[in-house]
Design an enzyme around this catalytic site. Structure first.
Site, PDB file in Angstrom:
ATOM      1  N   GLY A  35     -14.602  72.588  87.905  1.00 15.66           N
ATOM      2  CA  GLY A  35     -15.080  72.615  86.521  1.00 15.66           C
ATOM      3  C   GLY A  35     -16.105  73.713  86.322  1.00 15.66           C
ATOM      4  O   GLY A  35     -16.102  74.412  85.294  1.00 15.66           O
ATOM      5  N   ARG A  91      -9.748  67.493  82.666  1.00 14.37           N
ATOM      6  CA  ARG A  91     -11.193  67.425  82.341  1.00 14.37           C
ATOM      7  C   ARG A  91     -11.479  68.132  81.014  1.00 14.37           C
ATOM      8  O   ARG A  91     -10.838  69.123  80.675  1.00 14.37           O
ATOM      9  CB  ARG A  91     -12.004  68.022  83.502  1.00 14.37           C
ATOM     10  N   ASP A 101     -24.301  64.573  90.877  1.00 14.58           N
ATOM     11  CA  ASP A 101     -23.290  64.717  91.932  1.00 14.58           C
ATOM     12  C   ASP A 101     -23.586  63.830  93.146  1.00 14.58           C
ATOM     13  O   ASP A 101     -22.713  63.631  94.001  1.00 14.58           O
ATOM     14  CB  ASP A 101     -23.194  66.177  92.383  1.00 14.58           C
ATOM     15  N   LYS A 159     -15.897  63.730  85.915  1.00 15.34           N
ATOM     16  CA  LYS A 159     -16.031  64.644  87.066  1.00 15.34           C
ATOM     17  C   LYS A 159     -14.659  64.797  87.744  1.00 15.34           C
ATOM     18  O   LYS A 159     -13.634  64.499  87.137  1.00 15.34           O
ATOM     19  CB  LYS A 159     -17.093  64.099  88.029  1.00 15.34           C
TER      20      LYS A 159
HETATM   21  C1  S3P Z   1     -22.798  72.130  87.904  1.00 18.84           C
HETATM   22  C2  S3P Z   1     -23.259  71.281  86.927  1.00 18.84           C
HETATM   23  C3  S3P Z   1     -22.976  69.844  86.903  1.00 18.84           C
HETATM   24  C4  S3P Z   1     -22.459  69.332  88.247  1.00 18.84           C
HETATM   25  C5  S3P Z   1     -21.442  70.249  88.838  1.00 18.84           C
HETATM   26  C6  S3P Z   1     -22.020  71.636  89.060  1.00 18.84           C
HETATM   27  C7  S3P Z   1     -23.107  73.569  87.821  1.00 18.84           C
HETATM   28  O1  S3P Z   1     -22.000  69.569  85.913  1.00 18.84           O
HETATM   29  O2  S3P Z   1     -21.921  68.037  88.110  1.00 18.84           O
HETATM   30  O3  S3P Z   1     -20.975  69.751  90.083  1.00 18.84           O
HETATM   31  O4  S3P Z   1     -22.948  74.280  88.823  1.00 18.84           O
HETATM   32  O5  S3P Z   1     -23.536  74.006  86.740  1.00 18.84           O
HETATM   33  P1  S3P Z   1     -22.401  69.433  84.353  1.00 18.84           P
HETATM   34  O6  S3P Z   1     -23.318  70.518  84.060  1.00 18.84           O
HETATM   35  O7  S3P Z   1     -21.132  69.534  83.572  1.00 18.84           O
HETATM   36  O8  S3P Z   1     -22.985  68.061  84.237  1.00 18.84           O
END
Ligand code: S3P
Length: 460
Positions: free
Chosen positions: A106, A134, A330, A357
């Protein structure tokens, strides 16, 4: 049979003692950003400590597909580069010949969408089955407001593949509807390509690696005294530099729980990132009764790092604060394991984001905790765990989610008998070498140990 089988499942046996010192691989969030920002910069950057996991290798591959030259200086065989020189393109990439594979990530897809929105060619981003389910509307909306033209082509509404067509970007002021560093970062990356000031206001503090890495590469970012309002003047070009990525605290968290929940256990983790927007896991574990000693090193390149030492205890339950949730999102699967081992109740609420997630981590965590005999109640926005009952050894699925695989491997170390975690290939997306670390912990549970992530493949 060895304590841990490394094919595509983990066989985990309970251990009695834990005295471990190790280093974990590079931070995933920082590695994604290093590949992107160094690729956009003017000049040649040297990146060390890069996480050679599938997610980050895909992001690096995306930049290479768009003309960024990368010379690998050191590699983790079978995984990918750990150190490299990246020749930046001064903000102007060239079109990829084929759609870009973001795999399971993501972060990769959402941040790359912000970056490609500012290019003068079309790009298509796709991912695996999990990523294709997602929500991408959360970045399509603000980037669309900026003038980006992004279509979600997926079978599920608002989901990948994404087609990004060239558009004239204008700065916006955007109030994030959810606390998401990924959405914030996508808007800030697109903001680099605008004339004028882009502003993002977040409802709670989220990880600030984009802001810090921008600053490290000479891009000025404004943050107000609350840390919630971030501004960026467009048209700035990052300047190449040397950047070392410290170890990932989210990977360290598995070992932190393995030590914290065992009275008498000791853990030292060296060179791990200690960015204050990522360390709520340590605060929560301390509140549960373990001792956590932090030894910060001199602040390098804006990303604090250092050594942590953890001493285990009989843990007690805790309530996670709403504002802590984005800061340890996480780590919740492994924190839920700690909660199941702790006396009393742990309340993890205000965590609806967990449902979108790599898997629905409320559901997958609750399923596996119940398989081990833990008492847990599921809520729309989290779970409540009444801990203290012994965990039963069980066969569990990772559901293709790396953090579920690793969290329940750690749970298996505390069970009353052997456990098996199925479908553990996914661990490659964030923690190459986890299986070796787990095997070493199981094998040498009673000895003084000094484990390093092997930089060479183990001999057969
Ligand atoms: C991340 C932000 C988080 C986290 C992901 C990594 C990042 O997600 O859960 O594993 O590197 O910016 P969200 O910002 O969508 O909550």
């Amino acid at each position: 049979m060895s304590a841990v089988d490394t094919m595509s499942h983990f066989e985990v046996k309970p251990i009695r003692t834990f005295d471990v010192a190790l280093e974990v691989p590079g931070d995933k969030s920082m590695s994604h950003r290093a590949a992107m920002i160094a690729g956009l910069a003017s000049g040649t950057s040297k990146i060390t400590g890069f996480l050679p996991s599938e997610d980050c290798v895909n992001t690096l591959g995306a930049m290479q597909a768009c003309g960024v030259e990368c010379q690998v200086l050191e590699e983790l065989p079978e995984f990918g580069p750990v150190a490299m020189e990246i020749e930046g393109r001064s903000m102007k990439l060239s079109p990829s010949l084929r759609p870009i594979d973001c795999g399971n990530s993501g972060t990769g897809m959402r941040l790359l969408a912000g970056l490609f929105a500012g290019q003068d060619f079309s790009t298509e981003l796709f991912g695996d089955a999990s990523l294709s389910g997602r929500p991408m509307g959360r970045i399509i909306r603000p980037l669309g407001e900026m003038g980006a033209r992004i279509e979600a082509l997926g079978a599920k509404e608002g989901c990948a593949p994404l087609k990004i067509s060239p558009g004239e970007l204008e700065p916006i002021s955007y109030v994030l509807p959810m606390a998401s560093a990924q959405v914030k970062s996508a808007v800030l990356l697109a903001g680099l390509f605008c004339q004028g000031v882009t502003e993002v206001v977040q409802p709670a503090l989220t990880r600030d690696h984009t802001e810090r890495m921008f600053e490290a590469f000479g891009v000025k970012v404004g943050t107000d005294e609350t840390g919630l309002r971030i501004t960026l003047e467009g048209g700035q070009v990052p300047k190449a530099r040397e950047f070392h990525v410290p170890g990932d605290i989210s990977s360290a968290a598995f070992w932190v729980v393995a030590a914290a929940a065992r009275p008498g256990a000791k853990l030292v983790i060296r060179r791990v990132g200690l960015n204050p927007t990522r360390t709520a896991i340590l605060d929560a574990i301390e509140r549960m009764g373990a001792t956590v000693i932090r030894r910060p090193a001199a602040d390098i390149q804006g990303e604090p790092y250092g050594e942590i030492e953890v001493h285990g205890a009989h843990l007690k339950g805790t309530d996670l604060l709403p504002e802590e949730i984005p800061n340890l999102i996480d780590e919740i699967p492994v924190l839920a394991v700690a909660a199941a081992l702790a006396e009393g109740t742990t309340r993890i609420r205000h965590a609806r984001e967990l449902r979108v997630k790599e898997t629905d981590r409320v559901a997958t965590t609750v399923t596996n905790l119940r398989a081990m005999g833990a008492q847990v109640e599921e809520f729309d926005d989290g779970m409540e765990i009444v801990g203290g009952r012994p965990l039963k050894g069980a066969e569990m699925d990772s559901f293709g989610d790396h953090r579920i695989a690793m969290a329940f491997a750690i749970a298996g170390l505390f069970a009353d008998g052997p456990s098996r975690i199925l479908n553990t290939e996914c661990v490659r997306t964030s923690y190459p070498g986890f299986d070796h670390h787990l095997a070493a912990v199981c094998r040498e549970a009673t000895e003084e140990t000094d484990y390093q992530l092997p930089t060479r493949a183990p001999q057969a």
